[in-house]
Design a protein around this motif. Structure first.
Motif, PDB file in Angstrom:
ATOM      1  N   UNK A  70      39.358  56.025  31.365  1.00  0.00           N
ATOM      2  CA  UNK A  70      40.649  55.331  31.348  1.00  0.00           C
ATOM      3  C   UNK A  70      40.432  53.695  31.645  1.00  0.00           C
ATOM      4  N   UNK A  71      39.669  53.276  32.852  1.00  0.00           N
ATOM      5  CA  UNK A  71      39.633  52.257  33.310  1.00  0.00           C
ATOM      6  C   UNK A  71      38.824  51.198  32.176  1.00  0.00           C
ATOM      7  N   UNK A 153      37.819  37.548  37.119  1.00  0.00           N
ATOM      8  CA  UNK A 153      38.199  38.431  36.161  1.00  0.00           C
ATOM      9  C   UNK A 153      39.185  39.505  36.944  1.00  0.00           C
ATOM     10  N   UNK A 154      39.992  40.252  36.459  1.00  0.00           N
ATOM     11  CA  UNK A 154      41.057  41.071  37.061  1.00  0.00           C
ATOM     12  C   UNK A 154      40.502  42.666  36.616  1.00  0.00           C
ATOM     13  N   UNK A 155      40.090  43.300  37.602  1.00  0.00           N
ATOM     14  CA  UNK A 155      39.746  44.782  37.545  1.00  0.00           C
ATOM     15  C   UNK A 155      40.811  45.507  38.157  1.00  0.00           C
ATOM     16  N   UNK A 156      40.762  47.011  37.530  1.00  0.00           N
ATOM     17  CA  UNK A 156      41.643  47.912  38.338  1.00  0.00           C
ATOM     18  C   UNK A 156      41.089  48.365  39.807  1.00  0.00           C
ATOM     19  N   UNK A 157      42.137  48.383  40.448  1.00  0.00           N
ATOM     20  CA  UNK A 157      41.747  48.511  42.233  1.00  0.00           C
ATOM     21  C   UNK A 157      41.192  49.727  42.206  1.00  0.00           C
ATOM     22  N   UNK A 183      46.841  48.757  34.272  1.00  0.00           N
ATOM     23  CA  UNK A 183      45.886  48.030  34.890  1.00  0.00           C
ATOM     24  C   UNK A 183      44.586  48.824  34.825  1.00  0.00           C
ATOM     25  N   UNK A 184      44.644  50.204  34.410  1.00  0.00           N
ATOM     26  CA  UNK A 184      43.212  51.024  34.372  1.00  0.00           C
ATOM     27  C   UNK A 184      42.860  51.779  35.560  1.00  0.00           C
ATOM     28  N   UNK A 185      43.958  51.969  36.416  1.00  0.00           N
ATOM     29  CA  UNK A 185      43.608  52.670  37.526  1.00  0.00           C
ATOM     30  C   UNK A 185      43.928  54.323  37.064  1.00  0.00           C
ATOM     31  N   UNK A 186      43.294  55.124  38.267  1.00  0.00           N
ATOM     32  CA  UNK A 186      43.527  56.577  38.157  1.00  0.00           C
ATOM     33  C   UNK A 186      44.443  56.879  39.474  1.00  0.00           C
TER      34      UNK A 186
END
Length: 501
Positions: A70-71, A153-157, A183-186
Protein backbone atom coordinates in the motif's frame (compact mmCIF):
# COMPACT_ATOMS: atom_id res chain seq x y z
CA UNK A 1 -44.51 -0.90 28.17
CA UNK A 2 -40.93 -2.14 28.54
CA UNK A 3 -38.52 -0.69 26.01
CA UNK A 4 -36.69 -3.22 23.82
CA UNK A 5 -34.36 -3.07 20.81
CA UNK A 6 -34.13 -6.82 20.22
CA UNK A 7 -36.32 -6.83 17.07
CA UNK A 8 -33.88 -4.44 15.39
CA UNK A 9 -30.99 -6.77 16.24
CA UNK A 10 -32.74 -9.54 14.33
CA UNK A 11 -33.61 -7.26 11.40
CA UNK A 12 -29.97 -6.19 11.02
CA UNK A 13 -28.77 -9.79 11.29
CA UNK A 14 -26.23 -8.88 13.97
CA UNK A 15 -23.63 -11.59 14.55
CA UNK A 16 -20.88 -11.92 17.10
CA UNK A 17 -17.90 -9.73 16.21
CA UNK A 18 -14.45 -11.03 15.34
CA UNK A 19 -10.95 -9.62 15.08
CA UNK A 20 -9.54 -8.81 11.65
CA UNK A 21 -5.84 -9.60 11.32
CA UNK A 22 -3.80 -9.85 8.12
CA UNK A 23 -6.89 -10.01 5.93
CA UNK A 24 -8.67 -12.72 7.96
CA UNK A 25 -11.48 -12.56 10.51
CA UNK A 26 -10.85 -14.67 13.57
CA UNK A 27 -12.01 -15.33 17.12
CA UNK A 28 -10.15 -14.90 20.39
CA UNK A 29 -10.10 -16.72 23.71
CA UNK A 30 -12.27 -14.13 25.48
CA UNK A 31 -15.39 -12.20 24.51
CA UNK A 32 -17.13 -8.99 25.58
CA UNK A 33 -20.88 -8.97 26.14
CA UNK A 34 -22.41 -5.69 25.05
CA UNK A 35 -25.53 -4.37 26.83
CA UNK A 36 -27.65 -1.69 25.24
CA UNK A 37 -27.53 1.65 27.10
CA UNK A 38 -31.22 2.39 26.51
CA UNK A 39 -32.60 -0.95 27.69
CA UNK A 40 -29.91 -2.90 29.51
CA UNK A 41 -30.51 -5.83 27.14
CA UNK A 42 -27.71 -8.08 25.96
CA UNK A 43 -27.11 -7.15 22.33
CA UNK A 44 -24.26 -9.40 21.31
CA UNK A 45 -20.68 -10.45 21.88
CA UNK A 46 -17.39 -9.67 20.23
CA UNK A 47 -13.83 -10.84 20.60
CA UNK A 48 -11.51 -9.34 23.20
CA UNK A 49 -8.05 -9.08 21.65
CA UNK A 50 -5.33 -10.43 23.92
CA UNK A 51 -1.76 -9.16 24.04
CA UNK A 52 -0.90 -11.91 21.55
CA UNK A 53 -3.76 -10.91 19.24
CA UNK A 54 -2.63 -7.29 19.29
CA UNK A 55 0.93 -8.37 18.53
CA UNK A 56 -0.30 -10.38 15.54
CA UNK A 57 -2.28 -7.39 14.26
CA UNK A 58 0.61 -4.95 14.61
CA UNK A 59 3.00 -7.37 12.93
CA UNK A 60 0.55 -7.85 10.07
CA UNK A 61 0.42 -4.08 9.63
CA UNK A 62 4.19 -3.86 9.87
CA UNK A 63 4.68 -6.54 7.20
CA UNK A 64 2.18 -4.89 4.89
CA UNK A 65 3.93 -1.55 5.32
CA UNK A 66 7.44 -2.92 4.81
CA UNK A 67 6.34 -4.97 1.78
CA UNK A 68 4.96 -1.80 0.21
CA UNK A 69 1.64 -3.29 -0.91
CA UNK A 70 0.00 0.00 0.00
CA UNK A 71 2.75 2.47 0.93
CA UNK A 72 4.34 2.07 -2.51
CA UNK A 73 1.16 1.42 -4.46
CA UNK A 74 0.47 3.62 -7.46
CA UNK A 75 -1.28 6.88 -6.70
CA UNK A 76 -4.27 6.02 -8.85
CA UNK A 77 -4.73 2.70 -7.03
CA UNK A 78 -4.89 4.35 -3.64
CA UNK A 79 -7.29 6.98 -5.01
CA UNK A 80 -9.45 4.31 -6.61
CA UNK A 81 -9.77 2.26 -3.40
CA UNK A 82 -10.64 5.26 -1.21
CA UNK A 83 -13.25 6.55 -3.65
CA UNK A 84 -14.76 3.07 -3.98
CA UNK A 85 -14.93 2.87 -0.20
CA UNK A 86 -16.66 6.25 0.06
CA UNK A 87 -19.36 4.96 -2.29
CA UNK A 88 -19.75 1.75 -0.28
CA UNK A 89 -20.27 3.77 2.88
CA UNK A 90 -23.08 5.69 1.21
CA UNK A 91 -24.66 2.48 -0.07
CA UNK A 92 -24.66 0.96 3.41
CA UNK A 93 -25.61 4.11 5.29
CA UNK A 94 -28.90 2.80 6.69
CA UNK A 95 -27.31 -0.44 7.85
CA UNK A 96 -24.46 1.37 9.56
CA UNK A 97 -26.79 3.80 11.34
CA UNK A 98 -28.78 0.84 12.59
CA UNK A 99 -25.66 -0.86 13.90
CA UNK A 100 -24.63 2.35 15.66
CA UNK A 101 -28.06 2.55 17.30
CA UNK A 102 -27.49 -0.96 18.64
CA UNK A 103 -24.01 0.01 19.79
CA UNK A 104 -24.36 3.31 21.61
CA UNK A 105 -28.06 4.12 21.47
CA UNK A 106 -27.65 7.18 19.24
CA UNK A 107 -31.04 7.64 17.56
CA UNK A 108 -31.43 7.20 13.83
CA UNK A 109 -32.74 10.76 13.64
CA UNK A 110 -29.40 12.13 14.88
CA UNK A 111 -27.43 9.77 12.65
CA UNK A 112 -28.88 11.66 9.69
CA UNK A 113 -27.41 14.99 10.81
CA UNK A 114 -24.42 15.68 8.58
CA UNK A 115 -21.74 16.11 11.27
CA UNK A 116 -22.45 12.68 12.76
CA UNK A 117 -23.60 10.83 9.65
CA UNK A 118 -22.17 8.16 7.42
CA UNK A 119 -22.29 10.82 4.72
CA UNK A 120 -19.62 12.99 6.33
CA UNK A 121 -17.44 9.90 6.73
CA UNK A 122 -17.75 9.21 3.00
CA UNK A 123 -16.96 12.84 2.21
CA UNK A 124 -13.85 12.69 4.43
CA UNK A 125 -12.53 9.69 2.50
CA UNK A 126 -13.21 11.49 -0.79
CA UNK A 127 -11.51 14.63 0.51
CA UNK A 128 -8.33 12.80 1.50
CA UNK A 129 -8.29 10.78 -1.70
CA UNK A 130 -7.89 14.15 -3.38
CA UNK A 131 -4.69 14.92 -1.44
CA UNK A 132 -2.83 11.78 -2.53
CA UNK A 133 -1.47 13.29 -5.75
CA UNK A 134 -1.16 16.86 -4.47
CA UNK A 135 0.98 16.82 -1.34
CA UNK A 136 4.69 16.48 -1.95
CA UNK A 137 7.99 18.01 -0.98
CA UNK A 138 9.97 21.02 -2.15
CA UNK A 139 13.05 21.78 -4.16
CA UNK A 140 14.98 24.48 -2.31
CA UNK A 141 17.59 26.88 -3.71
CA UNK A 142 21.15 26.53 -2.35
CA UNK A 143 21.51 28.74 0.71
CA UNK A 144 25.32 29.00 0.50
CA UNK A 145 25.54 29.19 -3.26
CA UNK A 146 27.18 26.49 -5.31
CA UNK A 147 25.71 23.92 -7.62
CA UNK A 148 23.68 21.43 -5.59
CA UNK A 149 20.12 20.42 -4.84
CA UNK A 150 18.25 20.45 -1.55
CA UNK A 151 14.96 18.59 -1.63
CA UNK A 152 12.28 17.41 0.77
CA UNK A 153 10.04 14.36 0.48
CA UNK A 154 6.93 13.36 2.41
CA UNK A 155 6.77 9.67 3.28
CA UNK A 156 4.16 7.70 5.29
CA UNK A 157 4.89 7.58 8.99
CA UNK A 158 4.44 3.78 9.15
CA UNK A 159 2.16 1.68 11.36
CA UNK A 160 -0.66 3.68 12.98
CA UNK A 161 -2.68 2.72 16.06
CA UNK A 162 -6.09 4.39 15.62
CA UNK A 163 -8.12 4.33 18.84
CA UNK A 164 -11.75 5.45 18.60
CA UNK A 165 -14.31 6.58 21.18
CA UNK A 166 -17.88 5.32 21.25
CA UNK A 167 -19.78 8.57 20.67
CA UNK A 168 -19.11 9.35 16.99
CA UNK A 169 -17.63 6.25 15.34
CA UNK A 170 -18.45 7.20 11.74
CA UNK A 171 -16.75 10.58 11.57
CA UNK A 172 -13.83 9.61 13.82
CA UNK A 173 -13.14 6.38 11.94
CA UNK A 174 -12.90 8.50 8.82
CA UNK A 175 -10.89 11.32 10.42
CA UNK A 176 -8.20 8.85 11.44
CA UNK A 177 -8.17 6.21 8.70
CA UNK A 178 -8.76 8.38 5.63
CA UNK A 179 -5.63 10.58 5.94
CA UNK A 180 -3.53 7.66 7.19
CA UNK A 181 -4.49 5.51 4.21
CA UNK A 182 -4.12 8.42 1.81
CA UNK A 183 -0.56 8.95 3.07
CA UNK A 184 0.28 5.26 2.60
CA UNK A 185 0.26 4.09 6.23
CA UNK A 186 -0.95 0.77 7.54
CA UNK A 187 -3.29 0.69 10.52
CA UNK A 188 -4.46 -1.21 13.56
CA UNK A 189 -7.83 0.23 14.60
CA UNK A 190 -9.36 -0.30 18.04
CA UNK A 191 -12.95 0.85 18.49
CA UNK A 192 -14.50 1.47 21.88
CA UNK A 193 -15.97 -1.61 23.50
CA UNK A 194 -19.22 0.40 23.61
CA UNK A 195 -19.38 0.94 19.82
CA UNK A 196 -17.71 -1.95 18.03
CA UNK A 197 -20.33 -3.52 15.78
CA UNK A 198 -20.62 -0.59 13.36
CA UNK A 199 -16.81 -0.28 13.16
CA UNK A 200 -16.47 -4.00 12.43
CA UNK A 201 -18.81 -3.52 9.48
CA UNK A 202 -16.88 -0.46 8.29
CA UNK A 203 -13.71 -2.56 8.24
CA UNK A 204 -15.50 -5.30 6.30
CA UNK A 205 -16.46 -2.72 3.69
CA UNK A 206 -12.81 -1.69 3.36
CA UNK A 207 -11.97 -5.21 2.24
CA UNK A 208 -14.81 -5.03 -0.29
CA UNK A 209 -13.31 -1.79 -1.61
CA UNK A 210 -10.13 -3.70 -2.48
CA UNK A 211 -7.74 -2.74 0.31
CA UNK A 212 -4.82 -5.22 0.37
CA UNK A 213 -4.53 -7.69 3.25
CA UNK A 214 -2.78 -6.40 6.33
CA UNK A 215 -3.20 -2.70 5.53
CA UNK A 216 -6.05 -2.29 8.02
CA UNK A 217 -6.39 -4.60 11.01
CA UNK A 218 -9.05 -4.57 13.72
CA UNK A 219 -8.68 -5.40 17.41
CA UNK A 220 -11.70 -5.10 19.69
CA UNK A 221 -11.81 -5.01 23.46
CA UNK A 222 -11.44 -2.68 26.46
CA UNK A 223 -8.48 -0.59 27.51
CA UNK A 224 -7.08 -3.55 29.41
CA UNK A 225 -5.66 -5.65 27.88
CA UNK A 226 -6.34 -4.55 24.30
CA UNK A 227 -5.71 -0.82 24.34
CA UNK A 228 -2.69 -1.04 26.62
CA UNK A 229 -1.05 -3.67 24.43
CA UNK A 230 -1.58 -1.50 21.37
CA UNK A 231 -0.24 1.80 22.71
CA UNK A 232 2.90 0.15 24.14
CA UNK A 233 3.75 -2.01 21.13
CA UNK A 234 7.28 -1.18 19.91
CA UNK A 235 6.37 -1.61 16.21
CA UNK A 236 3.67 1.09 16.28
CA UNK A 237 5.01 4.34 14.80
CA UNK A 238 2.09 6.67 15.53
CA UNK A 239 -0.91 6.72 17.86
CA UNK A 240 -4.06 8.65 16.99
CA UNK A 241 -6.50 8.76 19.90
CA UNK A 242 -9.79 10.46 20.69
CA UNK A 243 -11.10 10.12 24.22
CA UNK A 244 -10.56 11.17 27.80
CA UNK A 245 -7.75 13.37 29.06
CA UNK A 246 -6.76 10.68 31.58
CA UNK A 247 -6.15 8.10 28.86
CA UNK A 248 -4.46 10.71 26.69
CA UNK A 249 -1.88 11.32 29.39
CA UNK A 250 -1.20 7.56 29.60
CA UNK A 251 -0.66 7.48 25.85
CA UNK A 252 1.85 10.32 26.00
CA UNK A 253 3.75 8.45 28.73
CA UNK A 254 3.64 5.18 26.81
CA UNK A 255 4.81 6.83 23.59
CA UNK A 256 7.98 8.16 25.20
CA UNK A 257 9.80 4.81 25.23
CA UNK A 258 9.97 4.61 21.43
CA UNK A 259 9.19 8.27 20.58
CA UNK A 260 5.95 7.40 18.83
CA UNK A 261 4.25 10.22 17.00
CA UNK A 262 1.01 11.15 18.77
CA UNK A 263 -2.23 12.90 17.81
CA UNK A 264 -4.71 13.42 20.64
CA UNK A 265 -8.20 14.89 20.84
CA UNK A 266 -9.06 14.91 24.52
CA UNK A 267 -12.28 16.76 25.10
CA UNK A 268 -13.35 20.20 26.17
CA UNK A 269 -15.41 22.53 28.28
CA UNK A 270 -16.33 24.78 25.41
CA UNK A 271 -17.83 28.22 26.06
CA UNK A 272 -20.53 29.98 24.09
CA UNK A 273 -20.28 33.76 24.53
CA UNK A 274 -23.74 35.27 24.11
CA UNK A 275 -23.68 39.08 23.97
CA UNK A 276 -26.73 41.27 24.49
CA UNK A 277 -26.65 42.24 20.80
CA UNK A 278 -26.81 38.62 19.59
CA UNK A 279 -28.91 38.35 16.42
CA UNK A 280 -31.37 36.17 18.32
CA UNK A 281 -30.77 35.37 22.00
CA UNK A 282 -33.48 32.74 21.97
CA UNK A 283 -31.95 30.96 18.99
CA UNK A 284 -28.53 31.08 20.66
CA UNK A 285 -30.06 29.48 23.75
CA UNK A 286 -31.74 26.77 21.73
CA UNK A 287 -28.52 26.10 19.83
CA UNK A 288 -26.48 25.72 23.03
CA UNK A 289 -29.10 23.55 24.71
CA UNK A 290 -29.48 21.51 21.55
CA UNK A 291 -25.75 20.77 21.45
CA UNK A 292 -25.90 19.67 25.09
CA UNK A 293 -29.03 17.52 24.83
CA UNK A 294 -30.03 16.50 21.32
CA UNK A 295 -28.46 13.41 19.79
CA UNK A 296 -25.62 12.49 22.11
CA UNK A 297 -27.12 13.97 25.30
CA UNK A 298 -24.06 16.12 25.87
CA UNK A 299 -21.62 13.24 25.31
CA UNK A 300 -19.66 15.25 22.76
CA UNK A 301 -16.30 16.88 23.33
CA UNK A 302 -17.11 19.95 21.26
CA UNK A 303 -20.52 20.68 22.80
CA UNK A 304 -20.85 24.23 24.14
CA UNK A 305 -21.55 23.23 27.74
CA UNK A 306 -20.61 26.63 29.27
CA UNK A 307 -22.96 29.42 28.24
CA UNK A 308 -21.38 32.76 29.12
CA UNK A 309 -24.31 35.14 28.80
CA UNK A 310 -24.55 38.93 29.12
CA UNK A 311 -26.25 39.57 32.44
CA UNK A 312 -29.03 41.70 30.94
CA UNK A 313 -30.23 38.81 28.70
CA UNK A 314 -29.51 35.90 31.05
CA UNK A 315 -33.16 35.27 31.98
CA UNK A 316 -34.29 35.41 28.36
CA UNK A 317 -31.55 32.91 27.50
CA UNK A 318 -32.47 30.59 30.38
CA UNK A 319 -36.18 30.71 29.50
CA UNK A 320 -35.57 29.68 25.89
CA UNK A 321 -33.02 27.02 26.87
CA UNK A 322 -35.60 25.56 29.25
CA UNK A 323 -38.16 25.41 26.45
CA UNK A 324 -35.60 23.56 24.33
CA UNK A 325 -34.98 21.10 27.16
CA UNK A 326 -38.68 20.32 27.25
CA UNK A 327 -38.69 19.43 23.55
CA UNK A 328 -36.14 16.61 23.90
CA UNK A 329 -37.55 13.11 23.49
CA UNK A 330 -36.07 9.79 24.63
CA UNK A 331 -36.77 6.11 24.03
CA UNK A 332 -36.21 3.57 21.26
CA UNK A 333 -33.32 4.91 19.12
CA UNK A 334 -35.02 3.38 16.06
CA UNK A 335 -38.13 5.54 16.60
CA UNK A 336 -37.97 8.61 14.30
CA UNK A 337 -39.58 10.72 17.04
CA UNK A 338 -36.71 10.05 19.48
CA UNK A 339 -34.15 12.87 19.46
CA UNK A 340 -31.62 12.02 22.18
CA UNK A 341 -29.62 9.06 23.41
CA UNK A 342 -29.02 7.51 26.81
CA UNK A 343 -25.73 7.90 28.62
CA UNK A 344 -23.39 5.18 27.47
CA UNK A 345 -23.21 3.06 30.64
CA UNK A 346 -24.14 2.95 34.32
CA UNK A 347 -20.77 4.38 35.35
CA UNK A 348 -21.33 7.47 33.25
CA UNK A 349 -24.87 7.77 34.59
CA UNK A 350 -23.59 7.83 38.15
CA UNK A 351 -20.87 10.29 37.18
CA UNK A 352 -23.30 12.78 35.64
CA UNK A 353 -25.73 12.55 38.55
CA UNK A 354 -22.80 13.12 40.89
CA UNK A 355 -21.87 16.33 39.07
CA UNK A 356 -25.48 17.52 39.27
CA UNK A 357 -25.50 16.96 43.02
CA UNK A 358 -22.18 18.78 43.30
CA UNK A 359 -23.57 21.76 41.40
CA UNK A 360 -26.46 22.08 43.81
CA UNK A 361 -24.17 21.73 46.82
CA UNK A 362 -21.93 24.53 45.52
CA UNK A 363 -24.86 26.91 45.10
CA UNK A 364 -25.72 26.84 41.41
CA UNK A 365 -29.42 27.40 40.69
CA UNK A 366 -31.01 24.26 39.22
CA UNK A 367 -33.51 25.52 36.65
CA UNK A 368 -34.69 22.22 35.19
CA UNK A 369 -33.80 18.54 35.07
CA UNK A 370 -31.23 17.03 37.35
CA UNK A 371 -32.89 13.63 37.69
CA UNK A 372 -32.77 10.19 36.16
CA UNK A 373 -35.73 9.36 33.91
CA UNK A 374 -37.98 6.60 35.21
CA UNK A 375 -41.13 4.81 34.02
CA UNK A 376 -40.68 3.02 30.69
CA UNK A 377 -37.12 4.37 30.55
CA UNK A 378 -36.03 3.09 33.96
CA UNK A 379 -33.91 0.29 32.47
CA UNK A 380 -31.86 2.78 30.46
CA UNK A 381 -29.20 5.31 31.40
CA UNK A 382 -31.34 8.40 30.81
CA UNK A 383 -30.88 11.77 32.53
CA UNK A 384 -33.28 14.67 32.03
CA UNK A 385 -31.84 17.73 30.25
CA UNK A 386 -30.41 19.92 33.01
CA UNK A 387 -29.73 23.66 33.28
CA UNK A 388 -27.80 25.44 36.03
CA UNK A 389 -28.04 29.25 36.15
CA UNK A 390 -26.19 31.86 38.22
CA UNK A 391 -23.07 29.72 37.98
CA UNK A 392 -19.68 31.14 38.91
CA UNK A 393 -16.72 30.01 36.85
CA UNK A 394 -14.98 28.47 39.86
CA UNK A 395 -17.75 25.92 40.45
CA UNK A 396 -17.05 22.29 39.57
CA UNK A 397 -19.87 22.15 37.01
CA UNK A 398 -18.28 25.08 35.17
CA UNK A 399 -14.76 23.65 35.15
CA UNK A 400 -14.92 19.90 34.64
CA UNK A 401 -16.13 18.04 31.56
CA UNK A 402 -19.39 16.40 32.66
CA UNK A 403 -20.12 14.58 29.38
CA UNK A 404 -23.85 14.62 29.93
CA UNK A 405 -26.94 16.76 29.23
CA UNK A 406 -25.93 19.58 31.58
CA UNK A 407 -25.68 23.27 30.56
CA UNK A 408 -24.16 25.82 32.93
CA UNK A 409 -25.07 29.49 32.49
CA UNK A 410 -22.45 31.98 33.71
CA UNK A 411 -23.35 35.70 33.55
CA UNK A 412 -20.87 38.41 32.51
CA UNK A 413 -20.93 42.20 32.50
CA UNK A 414 -18.66 43.21 29.60
CA UNK A 415 -16.55 41.86 26.75
CA UNK A 416 -13.30 41.73 28.70
CA UNK A 417 -14.92 39.66 31.44
CA UNK A 418 -16.49 37.34 28.88
CA UNK A 419 -13.12 36.62 27.25
CA UNK A 420 -11.45 36.17 30.63
CA UNK A 421 -14.09 33.67 31.75
CA UNK A 422 -13.95 31.83 28.43
CA UNK A 423 -10.18 31.37 28.66
CA UNK A 424 -10.23 30.47 32.35
CA UNK A 425 -10.22 26.72 31.72
CA UNK A 426 -7.74 23.90 31.24
CA UNK A 427 -9.42 23.04 27.94
CA UNK A 428 -9.38 24.80 24.58
CA UNK A 429 -11.30 22.78 22.02
CA UNK A 430 -14.20 24.85 20.73
CA UNK A 431 -16.12 28.05 21.36
CA UNK A 432 -19.08 30.00 20.04
CA UNK A 433 -19.67 33.74 19.73
CA UNK A 434 -23.13 35.30 19.33
CA UNK A 435 -23.13 38.98 18.40
CA UNK A 436 -24.26 41.34 15.64
CA UNK A 437 -21.05 43.35 15.90
CA UNK A 438 -18.65 42.03 13.24
CA UNK A 439 -15.63 43.78 14.75
CA UNK A 440 -16.41 42.34 18.17
CA UNK A 441 -16.90 38.88 16.66
CA UNK A 442 -13.42 38.78 15.16
CA UNK A 443 -11.83 40.62 18.06
CA UNK A 444 -13.17 38.02 20.50
CA UNK A 445 -12.41 35.11 18.16
CA UNK A 446 -8.75 36.15 18.05
CA UNK A 447 -8.67 36.44 21.84
CA UNK A 448 -10.06 32.99 22.58
CA UNK A 449 -7.63 30.17 23.32
CA UNK A 450 -9.56 27.54 21.39
CA UNK A 451 -8.94 25.50 18.28
CA UNK A 452 -12.37 26.02 16.69
CA UNK A 453 -14.59 29.09 16.99
CA UNK A 454 -18.07 29.48 15.51
CA UNK A 455 -19.63 32.90 15.00
CA UNK A 456 -23.44 32.86 15.26
CA UNK A 457 -23.38 29.14 14.53
CA UNK A 458 -21.11 26.10 14.59
CA UNK A 459 -20.58 23.20 12.21
CA UNK A 460 -18.07 20.54 11.23
CA UNK A 461 -16.65 20.14 7.72
CA UNK A 462 -14.44 17.40 6.20
CA UNK A 463 -11.78 19.82 4.97
CA UNK A 464 -11.20 22.02 8.05
CA UNK A 465 -8.81 21.28 10.94
CA UNK A 466 -10.40 19.87 14.10
CA UNK A 467 -8.55 20.01 17.42
CA UNK A 468 -7.80 22.17 20.39
CA UNK A 469 -5.42 24.19 22.52
CA UNK A 470 -4.09 23.40 25.99
CA UNK A 471 -5.28 20.11 27.49
CA UNK A 472 -7.78 19.51 24.70
CA UNK A 473 -5.09 17.63 22.85
CA UNK A 474 -2.22 17.59 20.37
CA UNK A 475 -2.44 18.04 16.61
CA UNK A 476 -5.39 18.41 14.28
CA UNK A 477 -7.70 16.15 12.31
CA UNK A 478 -9.22 17.24 9.01
CA UNK A 479 -7.80 18.91 5.92
CA UNK A 480 -4.23 19.02 4.68
CA UNK A 481 -2.81 19.25 8.19
CA UNK A 482 -4.27 15.84 9.00
CA UNK A 483 -2.73 14.27 5.90
CA UNK A 484 0.67 15.70 6.75
CA UNK A 485 0.37 14.41 10.34
CA UNK A 486 0.64 10.87 8.94
CA UNK A 487 3.87 11.61 7.10
CA UNK A 488 7.52 12.10 7.90
CA UNK A 489 9.49 14.88 6.20
CA UNK A 490 12.78 13.75 4.70
CA UNK A 491 15.51 16.09 3.43
CA UNK A 492 17.79 14.94 0.60
CA UNK A 493 20.83 16.95 -0.61
CA UNK A 494 22.92 16.19 -3.66
CA UNK A 495 25.83 18.07 -5.32
CA UNK A 496 25.65 18.48 -9.08
CA UNK A 497 29.44 18.75 -9.50
CA UNK A 498 32.45 16.85 -8.22
CA UNK A 499 33.48 19.77 -6.02
CA UNK A 500 33.03 19.56 -2.29
CA UNK A 501 29.94 21.32 -0.99
Amino acid sequence: MTLTVQPHRETLGLKDGQLFVGGQFRDSDETWTHHHPATGEEIGRFAVASVRDVDDAVRAARKAFDDGVWSRARVQERVRVLLRYANLLREHSDELRGLQALDNGVPLSFGQIYATSVGIAADIFEHHAGWIDKVGGQTLPPYQGGDHLAMTFREPVGVVAAILPWNAPFVLFAQKLAPALAAGCTIVVKPSEFASFCVIRMVQLLTEAGLPDGVVNLVTGPGEPTGQALITHPLVDKISFTGSRTVGRKIVEASAATMKRVSLELGGKSPALVFADAPNVGLAAMTCMGMVTMGLSGQACVAHTRALVAREVQEEFVTMATMMAGAVTFGDPFDPAVLASPLINARQLDRVLGYINRGQEEGARLVTGGTRLEGDLASGNFVAPTIFADVSNDMTVAREEIFGPVLTVVPFDDEDEAVRLANDTEYGLGAGIYTNDVKRAFRVAKSLRAGMVGINGFQLEPHVPFGGYKQSGLGREGGQSAYEAYTELKTVMMPLTDELM
